[in-house]
Enzyme design. Structure first.
Site, short mmCIF file in Angstrom:
data_model
loop_
_atom_site.label_atom_id
_atom_site.label_comp_id
_atom_site.label_asym_id
_atom_site.label_seq_id
_atom_site.Cartn_x
_atom_site.Cartn_y
_atom_site.Cartn_z
N CYS A 61 41.44 48.53 49.20
CA CYS A 61 41.54 47.20 49.79
C CYS A 61 42.01 46.17 48.75
O CYS A 61 41.20 45.69 47.95
CB CYS A 61 40.19 46.80 50.38
SG CYS A 61 40.20 45.15 51.10
N CYS B 158 40.42 42.75 48.98
CA CYS B 158 39.04 42.67 48.50
C CYS B 158 38.99 42.68 46.97
O CYS B 158 38.21 41.96 46.37
CB CYS B 158 38.22 43.87 48.99
SG CYS B 158 38.44 44.31 50.70
N ASP B 159 39.80 43.52 46.33
CA ASP B 159 39.63 43.78 44.90
C ASP B 159 40.76 43.26 44.02
O ASP B 159 40.66 43.32 42.79
CB ASP B 159 39.50 45.31 44.67
CG ASP B 159 38.31 45.89 45.43
OD1 ASP B 159 37.33 45.14 45.59
OD2 ASP B 159 38.37 47.05 45.84
#
Ligand code: NAP
Length: 310
Positions: A130, A133-134
């Site tokens: 992701c 997300c990261d």
């Protein structure tokens, strides 16, 4: 006794829930992790009819609020199996068993892995599924994305805003994603396309430090602390249906009416065998599955009624 238990709180599941409660049914949604499903990782959604532009997070939040404000119950429990007894069903989780008349599987699909040694061990330590997300953890660093579909292209675009350099690694000589994304990527000077190449090794002690790629039989090492894997999804329905009720890829064998081969069990969204997996088709499936479940409950009631009069 619930009328409908929906397994999965992504777009298909929450849409089914909205249709279910609006039809006057008692609806429970079971979700293992967080509501929203795959759309949560979309930076921007521009192709959902009637909404010109929205972030994936905001879309999920709106749908969740719509469902819960209408009276949908949501429990954070992993559904483990469906038991059947005299026409009724019991959805068993780690905590309890919930009786219901119908079940809608909206289990979506999980990220496909590359299948490399150490992939699992390095997940969260440089390997990520992701980018939204990261990605921010790798500001100013060199990173790589593997895959050639829309997700990989969007990930590479997103990361190009944070990272010094982004390698986009794809196994074929052409990408599979949309032309407009490919065109946007071409404008990015810090994105390097690495085509006809496969990631063959993940290196590093505590964390990912570099990856080895194979380009037409020649190995090369890329020094990257992060690899974003975007090679598609695969379903996870085996706990609920038998092999005969799934297709060869593990997707639920159900038509446009979302009825599975098992009476009273329906399938909606990415977990169903179908040609197009988009936000709009997930929502369409949610509506179709909920209405099919309502029709099924009415059919059963009529049959039971006919039985008592006879
Ligand atoms: P996808 O379209 O299935 O693409 C997966 C990519 O990964 C393909 O390029 C595939 O290569 C490659 N791949 C598969 N297995 C691999 C392996 N073991 N090693 C290396 N590469 C591998 O998946 P997706 O990009 O996640 O998209 C899924 C669906 O969501 C699609 O329908 C997509 O259009 C949709 N989506 C839409 C949007 C949007 O509209 N904004 C955003 C994201 C996703 P090959 O090309 O060689 O098969």
């Amino acid at each position: 006794m619930y009328d409908m238990i929906i397994i999965g709180a992504g777009t298909a599941g929450l849409t089914a829930a909205v249709y279910g409660v609006r039809a006057g049914r008692r609806v429970l949604v079971l979700e293992e992790k967080v509501y929203g499903g795959q759309i949560l990782s979309a930076v921007e959604v521009e192709n959902y009819p009637g909404i010109r532009r929205i972030s994936g997070y905001e879309f999920a939040e709106n749908l969740y609020r719509q469902a819960t404000e209408l009276g949908v119950e949501l429990k954070y429990e992993k559904a483990l199996k469906i038991q059947e007894k005299k026409g009724e069903k019991l959805v068993v989780t780690g905590r309890a068993g919930y009786p219901c008349r119908t079940v809608i599987l909206a289990t979506g699909a999980r990220n496909r892995k590359l299948g490399l040694d150490r992939e699992e061990e390095l997940t969260g330590r440089g390997i990520s599924y992701c980018a939204t997300c990261d990605g921010a953890f790798y500001r100013g660093k060199d990173t790589a994305v593997v895959g050639g579909g829309n997700t990989a292209l969007e990930d590479a675009l997103f990361l190009s805003g944070y990272c010094r350099k982004v390698y986009l690694i794809h196994r074929r000589d052409r990408l599979r994603g949309e032309e407009r994304l490919e065109e946007s990527l071409r404008q990015k000077e810090n994105v390097e396309w690495v085509l006809e190449s496969r990631v063959v090794r993940l290196n590093g002690t505590e964390r990912l430090e570099s990856i080895a790629i194979d380009h037409k039989g020649v190995e090369e090492e890329l020094q990257v602390p992060a690899l974003f894997v975007a090679v598609g999804q695969e379903p996870d329905n085996r706990a609920f249906l038998s092999a005969e009720e799934l297709d060869a890829g593990g997707y639920v064998d159900a038509g446009e009416d979302c009825r599975t081969k098992r009476p009273g069990i329906f399938a909606a969204g990415d977990c169903r065998a179908k040609g197009v997996r988009q936000l709009a088709t997930a929502a369409a499936d949610g509506a179709a599955a909920a209405l099919a479940a309502c029709a099924y409950m009415d059919e059963i009631r009529l049959t039971e009624g006919a039985g008592t009069h006879r």
